[in-house]
Design a protein around this motif. Structure first.
Motif, mmCIF file in Angstrom:
data_model
loop_
_atom_site.group_PDB
_atom_site.id
_atom_site.type_symbol
_atom_site.label_atom_id
_atom_site.label_comp_id
_atom_site.label_asym_id
_atom_site.label_seq_id
_atom_site.Cartn_x
_atom_site.Cartn_y
_atom_site.Cartn_z
ATOM 1 N N ARG A 1 0.827 -1.208 0.000
ATOM 2 C CA ARG A 1 0.000 0.000 0.000
ATOM 3 C C ARG A 1 0.861 1.257 0.000
ATOM 4 O O ARG A 1 0.370 2.344 -0.250
ATOM 5 C CB ARG A 1 -0.875 0.008 1.256
ATOM 6 N N SER A 2 2.119 1.081 0.285
ATOM 7 C CA SER A 2 2.994 2.225 0.573
ATOM 8 C C SER A 2 3.790 2.704 -0.625
ATOM 9 O O SER A 2 4.611 3.605 -0.492
ATOM 10 C CB SER A 2 3.958 1.848 1.702
ATOM 11 N N ASP B 1 -0.809 -4.847 5.718
ATOM 12 C CA ASP B 1 -1.184 -4.775 4.305
ATOM 13 C C ASP B 1 -2.318 -5.781 4.076
ATOM 14 O O ASP B 1 -2.912 -6.268 5.031
ATOM 15 C CB ASP B 1 0.042 -5.024 3.415
ATOM 16 N N ALA C 1 1.416 0.502 -6.072
ATOM 17 C CA ALA C 1 0.680 0.205 -4.840
ATOM 18 C C ALA C 1 -0.609 -0.484 -5.238
ATOM 19 O O ALA C 1 -1.090 -0.324 -6.362
ATOM 20 C CB ALA C 1 0.382 1.487 -4.056
ATOM 21 N N ARG D 1 3.304 7.066 -5.602
ATOM 22 C CA ARG D 1 4.116 8.277 -5.666
ATOM 23 C C ARG D 1 3.370 9.376 -6.403
ATOM 24 O O ARG D 1 2.605 9.077 -7.337
ATOM 25 C CB ARG D 1 5.449 7.999 -6.379
ATOM 26 N N ARG E 1 -6.255 4.482 2.867
ATOM 27 C CA ARG E 1 -5.198 3.597 3.385
ATOM 28 C C ARG E 1 -3.944 3.688 2.520
ATOM 29 O O ARG E 1 -2.828 3.697 3.027
ATOM 30 C CB ARG E 1 -5.720 2.155 3.452
ATOM 31 N N ILE E 2 -4.134 3.721 1.202
ATOM 32 C CA ILE E 2 -2.964 3.922 0.329
ATOM 33 C C ILE E 2 -2.374 5.307 0.575
ATOM 34 O O ILE E 2 -1.153 5.474 0.670
ATOM 35 C CB ILE E 2 -3.358 3.753 -1.165
ATOM 36 N N GLU F 1 -2.398 7.171 3.245
ATOM 37 C CA GLU F 1 -1.661 7.253 4.505
ATOM 38 C C GLU F 1 -0.371 6.439 4.452
ATOM 39 O O GLU F 1 0.671 6.891 4.914
ATOM 40 C CB GLU F 1 -2.561 6.784 5.655
ATOM 41 N N ALA F 2 -0.451 5.228 3.886
ATOM 42 C CA ALA F 2 0.746 4.376 3.857
ATOM 43 C C ALA F 2 1.820 4.949 2.937
ATOM 44 O O ALA F 2 3.016 4.784 3.186
ATOM 45 C CB ALA F 2 0.358 2.964 3.415
ATOM 46 N N SER F 3 1.378 5.629 1.875
ATOM 47 C CA SER F 3 2.331 6.139 0.886
ATOM 48 C C SER F 3 2.712 7.602 1.130
ATOM 49 O O SER F 3 3.627 8.114 0.469
ATOM 50 C CB SER F 3 1.734 6.013 -0.532
ATOM 51 N N GLY F 4 1.981 8.288 2.016
ATOM 52 C CA GLY F 4 2.256 9.713 2.249
ATOM 53 C C GLY F 4 1.904 10.572 1.049
ATOM 54 O O GLY F 4 2.624 11.519 0.716
#
Lengths: 332, 332
Positions: free
Chosen positions: A161-162, B40, A236, A165, A250-251, A253-256
């Motif tokens: 999920r992180s 995840d 992701a 970009r 969720r993506i 937050e996990a990826s910023g």
């Protein structure tokens, strides 16, 4: 009392655990990677990648399903489908399941047989080659199903999920809000005058809206699209189980990053598309310029607004789904 | 109503699923083979052998445990212990677990915290290096726990139930009847005047018989002995969960042999040693002449009487344990 369309015939208590298992196990096909199936203390599964992907999920009569609304076959199908999608969301190929069932002793064995048939057919359609590797049968006053699913990454890195970009495109595969529309119909019209789930009322709902009900009780998520996305370079990915807005967050937050949806791409009913849970589609991000593979459709872009979900550039609410929200504690 | 010694503090419903998980997950240690843990859609676990061993089991409040008799810590410990033993019985080294819990919304979060602590400590003591890889939290009116455990065969072939040959010696590691004696005490004296499980009465039983109660609520099965037996060349092995007689019959039937126990080797209370369930010892067979490794003790021999269990050459009854037998359907 909830009235379910239950088959007759002998119950679990009448047949006994061993005889029940002897009727269930032949209905479950082994998988291509099953080296040793049910019958010993544990099973043995091939993991030629040297790693395996694993996810677990419990389904409880009442909050998660109703026998008045789902046939046992549909219940087995959905138990397979929802777990296979979690494996697919890692970019892995599903290889197998183990299934534990706790059932009231008065449950007709035919319920378990139908459930096993649904598991087998769900696997055959959604993840050919994956099988049921092992299981367990227990007693409970509440029908409860726990599925653990496995997958093989085939040498690829898992899609987390992180990894989204800023500048990536956002793509989605699967239904958007259809399962939620089916559930809303069942709650509104699939009940008796006292408001309890009712099999006969549900049959009438089905006759009028077969596709909406089927999306809820026996979804066909795009399981194979998980590997397709990974091979195409998804940065992701996740399974949209709690609604597009909540899962996109969720993506984010996990990826910023921020996930900015294009309202027109989400279809005419934006609210249901964003908030509707249980479609089990796949939400993925790809580097700009990637040829986004079918069945994914581009539905937005990744922007620089960490942890936020937006629609056409405006921040969206936190619509979603919590298993404890709105459940009154009764099983009916 | 069953009276349990439950902690106070906020409930699951009061905190909400996300906040509960945020309190539980830090209590669970990752394993040495955990490549990607919880957080995840699925976890990723190393399987350097190219295969993995997997077993699943569901524990239900009522038929399988009582919160009036077990602390949450003990419940977590036992959930780990019983599943680790199934992995060990294949001759595999346990590598990890996934755990799904369904709990009433009014359950204090401290119950889940104690459960997580018990899982972690059970793993640390019984299978160092194995961790909790992932999990799921659902709502149910009945506290229900599903554990799926994994293991690595480290290049060895799995030890099956079907490998015993006439002339082999029969060996056992672990308790023989102790857990059943503890359970019988709790049923007899750990109840209120109406016969319902009662935490205060159970405390008094514990004070008088700490080892018997602990063998029932927090067993310490010989998990490490599974790999030891496999390395020493065990020809067959299983986890003794349903009693020595009933589980020996499983080896006898799968291998097409008879298992002849030596009454003196089983200890003074032959009936309890043969029939007592839930000790989770390991029963294994070894070729005659093998140096049977500690902690195994030779308790009999494999004879030519297919599918039969014998004691000093006489056929024994089919004592055992069925999860549906003798359960009245109430959770209390």
């Amino acid at each position: 009392m909830e009235r379910a369309a239950r088959p007759g015939g002998p119950t679990i208590a009448e047949l006994g655990e061993s005889a029940v298992l002897a009727r269930i196990l032949p209905r479950l096909a082994p998988g291509d990677t099953t080296l040793l199936g049910a019958g010993d203390d544990a099973a043995v599964v091939a993991a030629t990648d040297g790693r395996f992907v694993v996810t677990t999920d419990m389904l409880v009569h009442g909050p998660d399903f109703r026998l008045a609304w789902s046939t046992p076959f549909e219940l087995g199908w959905k138990a397979a489908a929802t777990n296979l999608t979690d494996v697919a969301a890692m970019g892995a190929r599903p290889t197998g399941l183990v299934v534990a069932v706790a059932a009231p002793p008065a449950t007709p064995v035919a319920v378990l047989e139908g459930f096993a048939d649904g598991l087998r057919e769900g696997l055959a359609v959604l993840a050919p080659g994956a099988g049921v590797v092992g299981g367990d049968l227990s007693a409970s006053s509440v029908l409860t199903i726990a599925v653990t699913a496995f997958g093989d990454l085939e040498g690829r890195e898992p899609v987390l999920r992180s990894g989204a970009r800023v500048g990536d495109v956002v793509a989605h595969a699967g239904e958007r809000g259809t399962a939620a529309r089916g559930l809303a119909l069942l709650f509104a019209e699939g009940t008796d005058p006292a408001g309890m789930p009712d099999a006969e009322a549900a049959r009438e709902v089905r006759a009028r809206h077969p596709e909406l009900v089927r999306a809820q009780v026996a979804p066909e998520p795009p399981v194979a699209a998980g590997v397709v996305a990974a091979v195409a370079g998804a940065t992701a990915m996740l399974d949209v189980s709690d609604g597009l807005a909540r899962d996109a967050r969720r993506i984010a937050e996990a990826s910023g990053v921020g996930i900015d949806f294009d309202a027109r791409a989400l279809g005419p009913d934006l609210r249901v598309a964003l908030a509707g849970a249980e479609d089990h589609g796949l939400l993925a991000t790809f580097q700009a310029g990637t040829r986004v593979p079918e069945p994914f459709q581009v539905v937005g872009r990744v922007v620089d607004d960490p942890g936020q979900v937006l629609v056409d550039g405006e921040r969206a609410g936190a619509d979603g789904w919590d298993p404890y929200a709105g459940w009154d504690g009764s099983s009916g």
